[in-house]
Design a protein around this motif. Sequence first.
Motif, PDB file in Angstrom:
ATOM      1  N   PRO A 334       0.856  -1.362   0.236  1.00 40.38           N
ATOM      2  CA  PRO A 334      -0.018   0.037   0.314  1.00 40.38           C
ATOM      3  C   PRO A 334       0.656   1.212   0.080  1.00 40.38           C
ATOM      4  CG  PRO A 334       0.212  -0.958   2.182  1.00 40.38           C
ATOM      5  CD  PRO A 334       0.749  -1.822   1.323  1.00 40.38           C
ATOM      6  N   CYS A 335       0.435   2.196  -0.786  1.00 39.15           N
ATOM      7  CA  CYS A 335       0.988   3.535  -0.702  1.00 39.15           C
ATOM      8  C   CYS A 335      -0.092   4.411  -0.619  1.00 39.15           C
ATOM      9  CB  CYS A 335       1.727   3.892  -1.762  1.00 39.15           C
ATOM     10  SG  CYS A 335       2.392   5.617  -2.255  1.00 39.15           S
ATOM     11  N   ALA A 336      -0.370   5.207   0.589  1.00 37.21           N
ATOM     12  CA  ALA A 336      -1.619   6.220   0.622  1.00 37.21           C
ATOM     13  C   ALA A 336      -0.901   7.656   0.393  1.00 37.21           C
ATOM     14  CB  ALA A 336      -2.161   6.045   2.049  1.00 37.21           C
ATOM     15  N   ALA A 337      -1.641   8.476  -0.481  1.00 35.66           N
ATOM     16  CA  ALA A 337      -1.295   9.686  -0.873  1.00 35.66           C
ATOM     17  C   ALA A 337      -2.218  10.473  -1.448  1.00 35.66           C
ATOM     18  CB  ALA A 337       0.168   9.704  -1.649  1.00 35.66           C
ATOM     19  N   ASP A 338      -2.121  11.779  -1.373  1.00 40.98           N
ATOM     20  CA  ASP A 338      -3.218  12.635  -2.049  1.00 40.98           C
ATOM     21  C   ASP A 338      -2.811  12.610  -3.671  1.00 40.98           C
ATOM     22  OD1 ASP A 338      -5.413  14.050  -2.661  1.00 40.98           O
ATOM     23  OD2 ASP A 338      -4.647  15.903  -1.671  1.00 40.98           O
ATOM     24  N   LEU A 339      -2.817  11.600  -4.256  1.00 42.53           N
ATOM     25  CA  LEU A 339      -2.446  11.430  -5.824  1.00 42.53           C
ATOM     26  C   LEU A 339      -3.204  12.589  -6.772  1.00 42.53           C
ATOM     27  CD1 LEU A 339      -1.970   7.452  -6.128  1.00 42.53           C
ATOM     28  CD2 LEU A 339      -0.103   9.557  -5.932  1.00 42.53           C
ATOM     29  N   ASP A 340      -4.475  12.938  -6.304  1.00 38.03           N
ATOM     30  CA  ASP A 340      -5.304  13.714  -7.302  1.00 38.03           C
ATOM     31  C   ASP A 340      -5.688  15.100  -6.739  1.00 38.03           C
ATOM     32  OD1 ASP A 340      -7.068  13.060  -5.089  1.00 38.03           O
ATOM     33  OD2 ASP A 340      -8.534  11.725  -6.345  1.00 38.03           O
ATOM     34  N   ALA A 341      -4.822  15.214  -5.527  1.00 40.06           N
ATOM     35  CA  ALA A 341      -4.643  16.633  -5.259  1.00 40.06           C
ATOM     36  C   ALA A 341      -6.158  17.170  -4.873  1.00 40.06           C
ATOM     37  CB  ALA A 341      -3.951  17.629  -6.162  1.00 40.06           C
ATOM     38  N   ASP A 342      -6.858  16.445  -4.015  1.00 39.88           N
ATOM     39  CA  ASP A 342      -8.279  17.228  -3.618  1.00 39.88           C
ATOM     40  C   ASP A 342      -8.398  16.961  -2.137  1.00 39.88           C
ATOM     41  OD1 ASP A 342      -8.376  14.281  -3.177  1.00 39.88           O
ATOM     42  OD2 ASP A 342     -10.124  13.797  -4.075  1.00 39.88           O
ATOM     43  N   GLY A 343      -7.281  16.809  -1.377  1.00 46.39           N
ATOM     44  CA  GLY A 343      -7.349  17.010  -0.109  1.00 46.39           C
ATOM     45  C   GLY A 343      -7.382  15.847   0.784  1.00 46.39           C
ATOM     46  N   ASP A 344      -7.560  14.658   0.049  1.00 44.69           N
ATOM     47  CA  ASP A 344      -7.526  13.403   0.985  1.00 44.69           C
ATOM     48  C   ASP A 344      -6.720  12.527   0.579  1.00 44.69           C
ATOM     49  OD1 ASP A 344      -8.825  12.234  -1.171  1.00 44.69           O
ATOM     50  OD2 ASP A 344     -10.994  12.912  -0.493  1.00 44.69           O
ATOM     51  N   LEU A 345      -6.470  11.446   1.312  1.00 45.97           N
ATOM     52  CA  LEU A 345      -5.645  10.366   0.821  1.00 45.97           C
ATOM     53  C   LEU A 345      -6.361   9.246  -0.095  1.00 45.97           C
ATOM     54  CD1 LEU A 345      -3.728   9.694   4.142  1.00 45.97           C
ATOM     55  CD2 LEU A 345      -2.801  10.918   2.170  1.00 45.97           C
ATOM     56  N   ASP A 346      -5.715   9.146  -1.258  1.00 51.07           N
ATOM     57  CA  ASP A 346      -6.132   8.029  -2.130  1.00 51.07           C
ATOM     58  C   ASP A 346      -5.092   6.740  -1.736  1.00 51.07           C
ATOM     59  OD1 ASP A 346      -7.881   9.748  -3.701  1.00 51.07           O
ATOM     60  OD2 ASP A 346      -5.917  10.687  -4.100  1.00 51.07           O
ATOM     61  N   LEU A 347      -5.248   5.607  -2.489  1.00 54.73           N
ATOM     62  CA  LEU A 347      -4.610   4.494  -2.203  1.00 54.73           C
ATOM     63  C   LEU A 347      -4.186   3.840  -3.448  1.00 54.73           C
ATOM     64  CD1 LEU A 347      -3.454   2.654   0.167  1.00 54.73           C
ATOM     65  CD2 LEU A 347      -5.583   1.165  -0.343  1.00 54.73           C
ATOM     66  N   VAL A 348      -2.829   3.488  -3.768  1.00 56.63           N
ATOM     67  CA  VAL A 348      -2.316   2.684  -4.689  1.00 56.63           C
ATOM     68  C   VAL A 348      -1.450   1.581  -4.202  1.00 56.63           C
ATOM     69  CG1 VAL A 348      -0.238   4.285  -5.012  1.00 56.63           C
ATOM     70  CG2 VAL A 348      -1.118   2.841  -7.092  1.00 56.63           C
ATOM     71  N   ARG A 399       6.137   4.065  -3.943  1.00 51.59           N
ATOM     72  CA  ARG A 399       6.343   5.160  -2.912  1.00 51.59           C
ATOM     73  C   ARG A 399       6.093   6.549  -3.480  1.00 51.59           C
ATOM     74  NH1 ARG A 399       5.660   2.262   2.003  1.00 51.59           N
ATOM     75  NH2 ARG A 399       7.358   0.762   2.561  1.00 51.59           N
ATOM     76  N   ALA A 400       5.313   7.337  -2.943  1.00 45.12           N
ATOM     77  CA  ALA A 400       4.920   8.712  -3.378  1.00 45.12           C
ATOM     78  C   ALA A 400       5.903   9.369  -3.121  1.00 45.12           C
ATOM     79  CB  ALA A 400       3.547   8.768  -3.072  1.00 45.12           C
ATOM     80  N   VAL A 401       6.247  10.209  -4.096  1.00 42.41           N
ATOM     81  CA  VAL A 401       7.179  11.408  -3.871  1.00 42.41           C
ATOM     82  C   VAL A 401       7.160  12.470  -5.090  1.00 42.41           C
ATOM     83  CG1 VAL A 401       9.048  10.150  -4.643  1.00 42.41           C
ATOM     84  CG2 VAL A 401       9.609  11.969  -3.276  1.00 42.41           C
ATOM     85  N   ASP A 402       7.433  13.666  -4.771  1.00 40.06           N
ATOM     86  CA  ASP A 402       7.581  14.625  -6.155  1.00 40.06           C
ATOM     87  C   ASP A 402       9.079  14.745  -6.611  1.00 40.06           C
ATOM     88  OD1 ASP A 402       7.476  16.481  -8.092  1.00 40.06           O
ATOM     89  OD2 ASP A 402       6.841  18.395  -6.667  1.00 40.06           O
ATOM     90  N   TRP A 403       9.195  13.416  -7.280  1.00 45.79           N
ATOM     91  CA  TRP A 403      10.630  13.204  -7.739  1.00 45.79           C
ATOM     92  C   TRP A 403      11.261  14.112  -8.341  1.00 45.79           C
ATOM     93  CZ3 TRP A 403      13.691   9.138  -6.519  1.00 45.79           C
ATOM     94  CH2 TRP A 403      14.620   8.580  -7.224  1.00 45.79           C
ATOM     95  N   ASP A 404      10.367  14.765  -9.387  1.00 40.46           N
ATOM     96  CA  ASP A 404      11.098  15.946 -10.375  1.00 40.46           C
ATOM     97  C   ASP A 404      10.824  17.167 -10.028  1.00 40.46           C
ATOM     98  OD1 ASP A 404       8.311  15.755 -10.847  1.00 40.46           O
ATOM     99  OD2 ASP A 404       8.587  15.010 -12.793  1.00 40.46           O
ATOM    100  N   ALA A 405      10.329  17.616  -8.799  1.00 39.39           N
ATOM    101  CA  ALA A 405       9.986  18.811  -8.247  1.00 39.39           C
ATOM    102  C   ALA A 405       9.135  19.677  -8.956  1.00 39.39           C
ATOM    103  CB  ALA A 405      11.408  19.448  -7.801  1.00 39.39           C
ATOM    104  N   ASP A 406       8.117  19.258  -9.713  1.00 36.19           N
ATOM    105  CA  ASP A 406       7.134  19.966 -10.444  1.00 36.19           C
ATOM    106  C   ASP A 406       5.929  20.020  -9.870  1.00 36.19           C
ATOM    107  OD1 ASP A 406       5.991  17.262 -10.594  1.00 36.19           O
ATOM    108  OD2 ASP A 406       5.982  17.460 -12.897  1.00 36.19           O
ATOM    109  N   GLY A 407       5.647  19.802  -8.778  1.00 34.33           N
ATOM    110  CA  GLY A 407       4.385  20.014  -8.053  1.00 34.33           C
ATOM    111  C   GLY A 407       3.291  19.009  -7.826  1.00 34.33           C
ATOM    112  N   ASP A 408       3.655  17.846  -8.465  1.00 35.08           N
ATOM    113  CA  ASP A 408       2.832  16.900  -8.325  1.00 35.08           C
ATOM    114  C   ASP A 408       3.630  15.510  -7.820  1.00 35.08           C
ATOM    115  OD1 ASP A 408       3.903  15.473 -10.560  1.00 35.08           O
ATOM    116  OD2 ASP A 408       2.597  16.736 -12.018  1.00 35.08           O
ATOM    117  N   GLY A 426       0.876  14.274 -16.130  1.00 32.83           N
ATOM    118  CA  GLY A 426      -0.465  15.159 -16.005  1.00 32.83           C
ATOM    119  C   GLY A 426      -0.573  16.241 -15.212  1.00 32.83           C
ATOM    120  N   GLY A 427      -0.200  16.329 -14.404  1.00 32.98           N
ATOM    121  CA  GLY A 427      -0.168  17.483 -13.370  1.00 32.98           C
ATOM    122  C   GLY A 427      -1.050  16.852 -12.152  1.00 32.98           C
ATOM    123  N   PRO A 428      -1.147  17.691 -11.112  1.00 35.56           N
ATOM    124  CA  PRO A 428      -1.941  16.901  -9.687  1.00 35.56           C
ATOM    125  C   PRO A 428      -3.408  16.849  -9.813  1.00 35.56           C
ATOM    126  CG  PRO A 428      -1.277  19.718  -9.715  1.00 35.56           C
ATOM    127  CD  PRO A 428      -0.583  19.195 -10.928  1.00 35.56           C
TER     128      PRO A 428
END
Length: 736
Positions: A334-348, A399-408, A426-428
């Motif tokens: 499991p990797c919980a992160a706000d992947l779609d940038a809507d303010g809650d945690l999603d799960l991949v 694991r979720a991280v902004d690897w390329d420092a582009d804001g998503d 695709g952006g946040p």
Amino acid sequence: MTAPSEGPAGDMRPARVALDFDVILDGLGVEGRVAVDSIHMVEYDAGGQPAPYPDYRSQASLEVPCRFDNAQLRQYSYMYNLFSDCPRGDLVWTHCSRGGESSRYAVYFDVARPDVTPRALPRPLIGDEDILYQREGGALSSIYHTRPAVGDWDGDGLADLILGNILGHVFFYSNIGQAGHPAFGPGRLIEADGNVIDVGWYAAPDLVDWDGDGDLDVVTGADGGQVLWFENTGGATSPALAVRGRITADGAAIQSPHEPCPETPFMRVDYVPVPDAVDWDGDGDLDLLVGGYLTGRVYFYENVRNGSGPPDLTARGLLTSEGEPIDVCWGAAPCAADLDADGDLDLVVGTLDQRLDTANAAPWPSFFYFSNEGTPTEPRLVRRAFPLDADVGTLTIPRAVDWDADGDLDLITGIGTVMRLMRNIGGPEKMSFHAEPPLEAPWMPRVTSGFAVPPVDWDNDGDVDLILSGCRTATLLENIRPGNTPDFVVRGEVTAGGEVIAHDWPLGDNHSFAEPFDWDLDGDPDYLLGNSAGAVWLYENVGSSKAWNLAAGVRLVLATGEPLHVGKPLDTAMTDFATHSGNRSDPGPGDFDGDGDHDLVVSDAYGGVTYFENTGSNAAPSFAAGKKVLEGEGRCVVAVTDWDEDGRLDVIASWAGGGMWLCRNVATAAVPEFEKTRAFDLPWIPYPHPYAIDWNRDGDVDLLMASSYAFLFFADRDFLEGGYAEGEFIDAEPVP
């Protein structure tokens, strides 16, 4: 330095000498430390001139293949290429006998500069049971079951990598790049309480401030369903770990369940769980998600502590999606992160495809994605298609991280033996992930294949190629740069009659054991293949001397017409790991009875080695009933060679539970008889499969050894018989 001259001229043997570079520099009046990555050797003749050195191709090089083993980490050096700043250790090299006086060598090195990042150490093949490396393009980790965590471990503002692996160790790869452009130096083994972390098997780390004191700790899954905590007592910029043991919930140690697991219902203990420490319920404290390996499910442990310190966990059961438990087959990561940038945690969730029936099944996804359609405090997961532009396989640990420092958020992912970035292009607000190539590093172990990697000159160009067998299909590797070390390129899967050779085992793991061998004595290698069913197939090479071309396979049979077979009957129920993995027939061909045609010894997964006499001919082989000639503990694989050069074919047999043995043929009649003459004194190698070959072309038979974790080991014959040639340090002097 000198090394003794033993054996005939041209005979190669690993040599070593213990060196302390601090003492050497002090004796020269030089301040500083050795730059370990600068060490190189040159041999000199009696006249003081550089001596050309043979390098497997009957050509010459002035560089003598050498390696420096850090004294502090020597027991790990045969498996890993480690960051090394220890000045004490063994200089190990390939000594070539000149057949006369002792050889003289000069060792050159530089003093380290503090502003220069050390490079990965060169790793030629020395022959002291070391591993085949590749100069460029190697996978950053290369160890099977690579499991990543990401965070600023050294406090320099850049995201570093922490990687666990199947051997239970945890590595730190420092980010020496820039924000948005990561780059990594050589890996360092992480210690706890002064000892290298070793959780037994399958380390699956997560980086998190578990105790809330402002620095990153390590929480890791481990074999047997455990979750362990290592506390950082050193701080954010100088981490130092202390062992804190198993993480508990409701007063008992967390252990991921082993069931339900319909694929292997006989398993009674889980493999490795993958932890993800996040505030899953949005109440401002740290909870824990745990992915089960055998069950493929995700378990939620809520933090009910009111205050500071490590979480006080209570089990809240399974995460669900639309009323059903999340189930990704095996290997839930499991990797919980706000992947779609809507303010809650999603799960991949990463996955491992272990379905029993895949013949007509749809492709299995690389990731399961669940969008949170609820709120931060009351998640409601709905499965959606994961927007990825490529199939990257399974056994994925994201694991979720902004690897390329582009804001998503991107996903850095362990996949088998490699690390790959799933870059969010695709952006946040509109996720779209692009699968980048595996992260590379120089001088990393070459990933080959588990269980079976036979060497053979299949293209008849005079050098040794490899066949990556061991799985359902096999892959050809062509040697395009012979020498030490050679370089290989993939030339496709092994085919016969225009079709890829593939042997399915419906109960579980597919394993095939290839043995290239000139069965029909026409000067080119044919192809023998044992499989999980316990059968042996023969594929004749009908190509030219320069083009390997296999005809359709023929299953070998007994004189009675029954199929040749080893192991348990095919109708045996799957009741344990051995029956899950099959009979694993490994053929060893040769004329054992001296009658001019080729017989077989065939090993199996239950420790047996069976002899089958060819009562037919090479053109039309037919075999007498099998005779058990060797037995041992656990899965067995074999090599055939006249090791003692007495005119009779011997067997080198390797048992998973009993070591690797020279089994001499002591027969006085035509029927071979084998005795376990001696065990080879090897370091721990996971399930070694021996291959007898004069790898370094010095006139004697060496051993290559495949291993179940996809490394290829090399042991020189003289090293196996007598160990190192011990060198002697003479003097040191500065060189302008």
